[in-house]
Design a protein around this motif. Structure first.
Motif, PDB file in Angstrom:
ATOM      1  N   SER A  32       0.855  -1.258   0.012  1.00 20.58           N
ATOM      2  CA  SER A  32      -0.086   0.001   0.103  1.00 20.58           C
ATOM      3  C   SER A  32       0.935   1.211  -0.098  1.00 20.58           C
ATOM      4  O   SER A  32       0.494   2.392  -0.689  1.00 20.58           O
ATOM      5  CB  SER A  32      -1.048   0.205   1.358  1.00 20.58           C
ATOM      6  N   LYS A  33       1.858   1.269   0.514  1.00 21.70           N
ATOM      7  CA  LYS A  33       2.860   2.459   0.801  1.00 21.70           C
ATOM      8  C   LYS A  33       3.393   2.537  -0.485  1.00 21.70           C
ATOM      9  O   LYS A  33       3.777   3.725  -1.009  1.00 21.70           O
ATOM     10  CB  LYS A  33       3.737   2.228   2.014  1.00 21.70           C
ATOM     11  N   TRP A  34       3.943   1.511  -1.096  1.00 17.63           N
ATOM     12  CA  TRP A  34       4.671   1.658  -2.369  1.00 17.63           C
ATOM     13  C   TRP A  34       3.570   2.329  -3.722  1.00 17.63           C
ATOM     14  O   TRP A  34       4.015   3.143  -4.319  1.00 17.63           O
ATOM     15  CB  TRP A  34       5.067   0.525  -2.855  1.00 17.63           C
ATOM     16  N   GLY A  35       2.444   1.940  -3.379  1.00 20.37           N
ATOM     17  CA  GLY A  35       1.404   2.388  -4.145  1.00 20.37           C
ATOM     18  C   GLY A  35       1.008   3.950  -4.152  1.00 20.37           C
ATOM     19  O   GLY A  35       0.864   4.799  -4.915  1.00 20.37           O
ATOM     20  N   ALA A  36       1.061   4.325  -2.552  1.00 21.63           N
ATOM     21  CA  ALA A  36       1.033   5.817  -2.335  1.00 21.63           C
ATOM     22  C   ALA A  36       2.290   6.675  -2.529  1.00 21.63           C
ATOM     23  O   ALA A  36       2.219   7.642  -2.172  1.00 21.63           O
ATOM     24  CB  ALA A  36       0.417   5.673  -0.900  1.00 21.63           C
ATOM     25  N   ARG A  37       3.525   5.877  -2.756  1.00 21.63           N
ATOM     26  CA  ARG A  37       4.713   6.537  -3.052  1.00 21.63           C
ATOM     27  C   ARG A  37       5.216   7.076  -1.741  1.00 21.63           C
ATOM     28  O   ARG A  37       6.063   8.050  -1.704  1.00 21.63           O
ATOM     29  CB  ARG A  37       4.564   7.805  -4.056  1.00 21.63           C
ATOM     30  N   ILE A  38       5.006   6.159  -0.521  1.00 18.83           N
ATOM     31  CA  ILE A  38       5.511   6.916   0.663  1.00 18.83           C
ATOM     32  C   ILE A  38       6.570   6.110   1.039  1.00 18.83           C
ATOM     33  O   ILE A  38       7.525   6.766   1.594  1.00 18.83           O
ATOM     34  CB  ILE A  38       4.334   6.247   1.830  1.00 18.83           C
ATOM     35  N   VAL A  39       6.969   5.024   0.485  1.00 13.66           N
ATOM     36  CA  VAL A  39       8.284   4.203   0.709  1.00 13.66           C
ATOM     37  C   VAL A  39       8.860   3.942  -0.413  1.00 13.66           C
ATOM     38  O   VAL A  39       8.378   3.373  -1.342  1.00 13.66           O
ATOM     39  CB  VAL A  39       7.761   2.923   1.628  1.00 13.66           C
ATOM     40  N   SER A  40      10.358   4.128  -0.485  1.00 14.83           N
ATOM     41  CA  SER A  40      10.876   3.934  -1.555  1.00 14.83           C
ATOM     42  C   SER A  40      11.441   2.385  -1.248  1.00 14.83           C
ATOM     43  O   SER A  40      11.887   1.826  -0.024  1.00 14.83           O
ATOM     44  CB  SER A  40      12.148   4.674  -1.910  1.00 14.83           C
ATOM     45  N   SER A  41      11.403   1.650  -2.493  1.00 15.89           N
ATOM     46  CA  SER A  41      12.117   0.078  -2.171  1.00 15.89           C
ATOM     47  C   SER A  41      13.613   0.088  -2.253  1.00 15.89           C
ATOM     48  O   SER A  41      14.135   0.800  -3.121  1.00 15.89           O
ATOM     49  CB  SER A  41      11.239  -0.773  -3.193  1.00 15.89           C
ATOM     50  N   ARG A  42      14.021  -0.975  -1.620  1.00 11.28           N
ATOM     51  CA  ARG A  42      15.464  -1.363  -1.620  1.00 11.28           C
ATOM     52  C   ARG A  42      15.703  -2.624  -1.896  1.00 11.28           C
ATOM     53  O   ARG A  42      15.418  -3.459  -1.251  1.00 11.28           O
ATOM     54  CB  ARG A  42      16.234  -0.883  -0.409  1.00 11.28           C
ATOM     55  N   PHE A  43      16.055  -2.894  -3.148  1.00 10.73           N
ATOM     56  CA  PHE A  43      16.240  -4.329  -3.716  1.00 10.73           C
ATOM     57  C   PHE A  43      17.510  -4.686  -3.865  1.00 10.73           C
ATOM     58  O   PHE A  43      18.733  -3.991  -4.368  1.00 10.73           O
ATOM     59  CB  PHE A  43      15.364  -4.584  -4.888  1.00 10.73           C
TER      60      PHE A  43
END
Length: 43
Positions: A32-43
């Motif tokens: 949900s946060k990724w969808g809302a651009r709240i959290v950036s992912s770290r892969f």
């Protein structure tokens, strides 16, 4: 952006958000946060 890419790929694979959560081994709030651009992912 990340949120649109996730949504496009998820839908193209016929996955619900819950199914994606299981496949990625993350909690639902993360998706949900990724969808809302709240959290950036770290892969």
């Amino acid at each position: 952006m990340l949120n649109e890419n996730i949504k496009i790929i998820r839908k193209s694979k016929g996955l619900s958000q819950q199914e994606l959560v299981i496949k990625l081994n993350v909690v639902r709030q993360t998706i949900s946060k990724w969808g809302a651009r709240i959290v950036s992912s770290r892969f």
